[in-house]
Design a protein around this motif. Structure first.
Motif, PDB file in Angstrom:
ATOM      1  N   ALA A  70      -8.492  25.973  -7.759  1.00 35.43           N
ATOM      2  CA  ALA A  70      -7.207  25.270  -7.693  1.00 35.43           C
ATOM      3  C   ALA A  70      -7.460  23.826  -7.281  1.00 35.43           C
ATOM      4  N   VAL A  71      -6.593  22.974  -7.723  1.00 35.27           N
ATOM      5  CA  VAL A  71      -6.653  21.550  -7.364  1.00 35.27           C
ATOM      6  C   VAL A  71      -5.269  21.099  -6.897  1.00 35.27           C
ATOM      7  N   ASP A  72      -5.275  19.967  -6.151  1.00 33.62           N
ATOM      8  CA  ASP A  72      -4.013  19.374  -5.677  1.00 33.62           C
ATOM      9  C   ASP A  72      -4.084  17.880  -5.975  1.00 33.62           C
ATOM     10  N   ALA A  73      -3.049  17.364  -6.648  1.00 29.15           N
ATOM     11  CA  ALA A  73      -3.037  15.948  -7.046  1.00 29.15           C
ATOM     12  C   ALA A  73      -2.897  15.009  -5.862  1.00 29.15           C
ATOM     13  N   ASP A  74      -2.519  15.501  -4.685  1.00 23.06           N
ATOM     14  CA  ASP A  74      -2.391  14.644  -3.509  1.00 23.06           C
ATOM     15  C   ASP A  74      -3.776  14.326  -2.955  1.00 23.06           C
ATOM     16  N   THR A  75      -3.778  13.545  -1.861  1.00 24.72           N
ATOM     17  CA  THR A  75      -5.038  13.158  -1.235  1.00 24.72           C
ATOM     18  C   THR A  75      -4.982  13.503   0.247  1.00 24.72           C
ATOM     19  N   GLY A  76      -6.145  13.376   0.882  1.00 17.09           N
ATOM     20  CA  GLY A  76      -6.205  13.620   2.310  1.00 17.09           C
ATOM     21  C   GLY A  76      -5.923  15.069   2.635  1.00 17.09           C
ATOM     22  N   VAL A 111       0.859  -1.183   0.000  1.00 21.74           N
ATOM     23  CA  VAL A 111       0.000   0.000   0.000  1.00 21.74           C
ATOM     24  C   VAL A 111       0.897   1.237   0.000  1.00 21.74           C
ATOM     25  N   VAL A 112       0.657   2.129  -0.953  1.00 22.70           N
ATOM     26  CA  VAL A 112       1.466   3.340  -1.095  1.00 22.70           C
ATOM     27  C   VAL A 112       0.800   4.460  -0.293  1.00 22.70           C
ATOM     28  N   ARG A 113       1.558   5.058   0.602  1.00 24.41           N
ATOM     29  CA  ARG A 113       1.053   6.186   1.393  1.00 24.41           C
ATOM     30  C   ARG A 113       1.358   7.493   0.665  1.00 24.41           C
ATOM     31  N   ASP A 114       0.372   8.356   0.665  1.00 27.03           N
ATOM     32  CA  ASP A 114       0.522   9.628  -0.037  1.00 27.03           C
ATOM     33  C   ASP A 114       1.456  10.561   0.731  1.00 27.03           C
ATOM     34  N   GLU A 115       2.293  11.276   0.005  1.00 23.01           N
ATOM     35  CA  GLU A 115       3.156  12.311   0.549  1.00 23.01           C
ATOM     36  C   GLU A 115       2.813  13.633  -0.143  1.00 23.01           C
ATOM     37  N   ASN A 116       3.073  14.676   0.554  1.00 19.10           N
ATOM     38  CA  ASN A 116       2.754  15.999  -0.001  1.00 19.10           C
ATOM     39  C   ASN A 116       3.853  16.409  -0.989  1.00 19.10           C
ATOM     40  N   ASP A 117       3.782  15.806  -2.195  1.00 19.50           N
ATOM     41  CA  ASP A 117       4.798  16.077  -3.205  1.00 19.50           C
ATOM     42  C   ASP A 117       4.243  16.860  -4.395  1.00 19.50           C
ATOM     43  N   ASN A 118       2.992  17.301  -4.277  1.00 19.11           N
ATOM     44  CA  ASN A 118       2.397  18.077  -5.356  1.00 19.11           C
ATOM     45  C   ASN A 118       1.888  19.406  -4.791  1.00 19.11           C
ATOM     46  N   ALA A 119       2.308  20.483  -5.397  1.00 15.99           N
ATOM     47  CA  ALA A 119       1.815  21.803  -5.009  1.00 15.99           C
ATOM     48  C   ALA A 119       0.449  22.056  -5.641  1.00 15.99           C
ATOM     49  N   PRO A 120      -0.353  22.902  -5.047  1.00 14.63           N
ATOM     50  CA  PRO A 120      -1.643  23.223  -5.670  1.00 14.63           C
ATOM     51  C   PRO A 120      -1.440  23.825  -7.068  1.00 14.63           C
ATOM     52  N   VAL A 121      -2.359  23.533  -7.950  1.00 11.92           N
ATOM     53  CA  VAL A 121      -2.338  24.059  -9.324  1.00 11.92           C
ATOM     54  C   VAL A 121      -3.566  24.955  -9.509  1.00 11.92           C
TER      55      VAL A 121
END
Length: 797
Positions: free
Chosen positions: A594-600, A552-562
């Motif tokens: 704006a959107v962010d590709a990350d989750t949570g 299971v891959v845990r999400d990291e905050n690696d995407n800035a908002p667009v």
């Protein structure tokens, strides 16, 4: 999988027939007459005894293949069998007198033990006597006191010489040196022992000759013969009319072995009618073996014979002795005493392990021979009869063979995982009145067979890893256990890959089962992956098991908002949004999308006004991103305003982006359009934007003709094409907080006139249908303008 073939069945049938034939041959040979050989004593070591291979009709290679060996009775191995030649030799020089001191014949018994299959062949070697011992008298001088009144024909027993040799090599004759008074008479006692008696031929005269010296010679029958001599000194005594007389010439006595010292054996009595010293009788042993002299004691006054040592039936079952009664005048008489030793059950059975298999495979069939042992009891009769049994509840049994030999066989299938070692306790009990027993322990190891497959501790192993983790990081482990031992229980792990499948992103250590990451994973591309893990043991053939490894891959905050709206190019010199001067407080000016590709929480967005020309005029919704007027627009407010909105997620650390809005305050949309035309430089009608809009309109017109299914496919391809041109990628699904900030019920229609600086802003109701992959066609009468419609909602793609 192995499949039995007709050829394999015929081959095994032939093997069973051959094995049955060999077993029959073994049974026949084991009950046949023993091999008989002879060997002269005092031969050098490694002397040739026989050629076993020739006598049995076997080749030396068969002896080696069947692991033939020789086993002698007792603990001492006297013979050696050469498997390569089949020759039986004596390991040491044999001394018959030492090995069989109490027997005329010396026979050594041995057995030839074959394995594969098991077979016993009895054999015996008779050690032939060699004339290597001379006759020896117990005393070098024998003194006889003879009354001068002794009548001719009187006999006087002489001490017998001893010769350790037997048969013709033993004592054969006595000779007496020539004299005028005595001759020699020879006789044979029970057991074939020769003795000599001195016979008076002419009456003695003490006054003429008070003492005579004779030479007695004992000769054996060897070639050349050996001899021994002793001096006989005859002392002539004065007349004594009566000699002692025994009540019996032969005393026969039975004595139990192990009788305590001092026990009375027999009392011999001799009477002498003379008076005084001539009638006083004293007793002494006249003829007795050295061993018997150590065992028995004679009272010279009473004639009582008592036990003086340890009487052992197994050493000698009878003892012969001659007792002499002598009176005070020197006259004597003789009687014979024969003591028969009765056996007592004083020897426990002796268990000797002849062959023992240190280990046996757990798949060995029942009735497999594990050990061969023999039981011997030195007692006789019922005291020497034995019976054997195995103690405890173990899967082994005893099978009697020949000559008190027993085979230890398995009775059931073995399981090493249940019991890895057996201690077999064999008890032998004799049949005596006071039964004696002995016990021997056999240790048998059960060797492992690969009959257990590895077992995983879990059917599904779930491990988690953060996205963008470094390669070769341990993220978990799998574990499997195998009940087998050694190589059969050594488990190795491997991933199961199907044909054509791409290389997995994880690897497993073959020895420890540790799971490592091979390459970084992107949560936005792969949320979870599953691979199959196989655990195989080292058996032949190997056994294996499989389990599922779920990563299971845990999400990291690696995407800035667009920021989707406003677009980056709209923040130039031209006003992006138009606000009428009559706008009241809470007037919706624009919405930052704006959107962010990350989750949570990494995709939970918040909006705040970072910079503004007039800070108090506008405000931004914290979660909606809507830009509204904070108060009513006044006439004194500047015509143009520039706002910088900061969009930030809640990740750790947080990431952010900014959106720049240009706002123009106008009294009417037409006046604003004219002022925008005067202030903004004219755009080239043939610029790139016009070309792009023309192409988009053509594409959208074509898409309307296609079916609904073609429209969906065109939507997917258009999204991929926009992503390739640098447009931001949107997640396929996201929670409501990460899908954007524009509610479903609100929509905006921004119309920008191509080639002019004037812009019109209209707040409309819901726009359906929504075409995110292309631009919908606009009204023809809107000055050839491009209408961009954006509709988004929280929780929608």
């Amino acid at each position: 999988l192995w499949r039995e073939t007709p050829w394999g069945r015929r081959s095994r049938e032939r093997q069973r027939q051959v094995m049955l034939f060999l077993v029959c041959v073994c049974v026949c040979l084991s009950g046949a007459e023993p091999l008989r050989y002879s060997l002269a004593e005092e031969m050098e070591r490694d002397s040739f005894v026989a050629n076993i291979a020739e006598d049995l009709g076997l080749s030396p290679s068969q002896l080696a293949a069947r692991k033939a060996r020789v086993v002698c009775e007792g603990n001492e191995q006297l013979f050696h069998l050469n498997r390569n030649t089949g020759v039986l030799t004596a390991k040491e020089s044999l001394d018959r007198e030492e090995m069989c001191p109490h027997s005329d014949t010396c026979t050594l018994f041995f057995k030839i033990v074959f394995e594969n299959p098991l077979q016993l062949i009895r054999g015996q070697v008779e050690v032939l006597d060699v004339n290597d011992n001379s006759p020896v008298f117990p005393e070098k001088e024998m003194v006889l006191e003879i009354m001068e009144t002794a009548s001719p024909g009187s006999r006087f027993p002489l001490q017998s010489a001893r010769d350790k040799d037997v048969g013709s090599n033993g004592l054969q004759n006595y000779t007496l040196a020539s004299n005028s008074h005595f001759s020699l008479a020879l006789g044979t006692r029970r057991g074939g022992v020769k003795y000599a008696e001195l016979v008076l031929e002419r009456q003695l005269d003490r006054e003429e000759r008070p003492q005579l010296n004779l030479l007695l010679t004992a000769t054996d029958g060897g070639s050349p013969p050996r001899s021994g001599t002793a001096q006989i000194r005859i002392v002539v005594r004065d007349a004594n009319d009566n000699s002692p007389v025994f009540g019996r010439e032969l005393y026969e006595v039975r004595l139990a072995e192990n009788s305590p010292p001092g026990q009375l054996v027999v009392r011999v009595v001799a009477a002498d009618p003379d008076e005084g010293s001539n009638g006083k009788v004293r007793y002494s042993f006249s003829q007795i073996s050295e061993r018997s002299r150590q065992l028995f004691q004679l009272n010279p006054d009473t004639g009582e014979i008592r036990v003086a040592g340890n009487v052992d039936f197994e050493e000698a079952d009878h003892h012969n002795m001659v007792v002499r009664a002598t009176d005070g005048g020197g006259l004597s008489a003789h009687c014979k005493v024969q003591v028969e030793v009765l056996d007592v059950n004083d020897n426990a059975p002796e268990i000797a392990v002849t062959s023992l298999s240190a280990s046996i495979p757990e798949d060995a069939p029942p009735r497999t021979v594990v050990a061969l042992l023999s039981v011997r009891d030195r007692d006789s009769g019922d005291n020497g009869r034995t019976e054997c049994s195995i103690d405890g509840n173990v899967p082994f049994s005893l099978t009697p063979t020949v000559d008190h030999y027993y085979e230890v066989r398995t009775t059931a299938a073995l399981d090493r995982e249940r019991t890895a070692e057996y201690n077999i306790s064999v008890t032998a009990v004799d049949w005596g009145r006071r039964r004696l027993s002995s016990r021997e322990s056999l240790s048998v190891q059960v060797s492992d067979v690969n009959d257990n497959a590895p077992e995983f501790t879990q059917e599904i192993y779930t491990v988690s890893v953060s996205e963008n983790s470094s390669p070769m990081v341990r993220i978990g482990s799998v574990s499997a256990a195998d009940a087998d031992a050694g190589r059969n229980g050594r488990v190795r792990y491997a991933l199961v890959r199907g044909e054509g499948a791409e290389e997995p992103a994880v690897s497993v250590n073959a020895e420890s089962g540790a799971v490592f990451l091979l390459r970084p994973l992107d949560y936005e591309e792969v949320r979870a992956l599953e691979v199959a893990v196989r655990a195989a043991d080292g058996g032949s053939p190997p056994l294996s098991a499989q389990a599922v490894l779920r990563v299971v891959v845990r999400d990291e905050n690696d995407n800035a908002p667009v920021v989707l709206h406003p677009a980056a190019e709209s923040s130039g010199g031209a006003a992006g949004e138009l606000v009428p001067r009559w706008a009241q407080a809470d007037y919706l000016v624009a919405k930052v999308v704006a959107v962010d590709a990350d989750t949570g929480q990494n995709a939970w967005l918040s909006y705040e006004l970072q910079k503004a020309t007039e800070p108090g005029l506008f405000r931004v919704g914290l979660h909606s991103g809507e830009v509204r007027t904070a108060r009513a627009v006044a006439e004194r407010d500047a015509a143009r305003h520039r706002l910088v909105v900061l969009v930030r997620d809640r990740g750790q650390p947080p990431r952010s982006a900014t959106a720049t809005l240009g706002i123009a305050l106008v009294s009417g949309f037409s006046d604003a359009h004219l002022r925008g035309s005067e202030e903004a430089p004219g755009a080239e009608p043939e610029g790139p934007l016009t070309l792009y809009l023309t192409v988009c309109l053509a594409c959208v017109s074509a898409l309307f003709v296609l079916t609904a299914g073609a429209a969906v496919a065109a939507k997917w391809r258009r999204a991929r094409r926009n992503a390739a041109e640098g447009l931001p990628a949107f997640p396929r699904s996201a929670p409501p907080s990460s899908a954007g900030s524009l509610p479903r019920s609100s929509a905006y229609d921004v119309c920008l006139a191509a080639g002019s600086g004037n812009s019109d802003f209209h707040f409309l109701g819901p726009l359906l249908p929504f075409f995110p992959a292309g631009l919908p066609p606009g009204p023809a009468e809107q000055r050839n303008s491009l209408c961009l419609q954006a509709a988004t909602t929280l929780g929608d793609d």
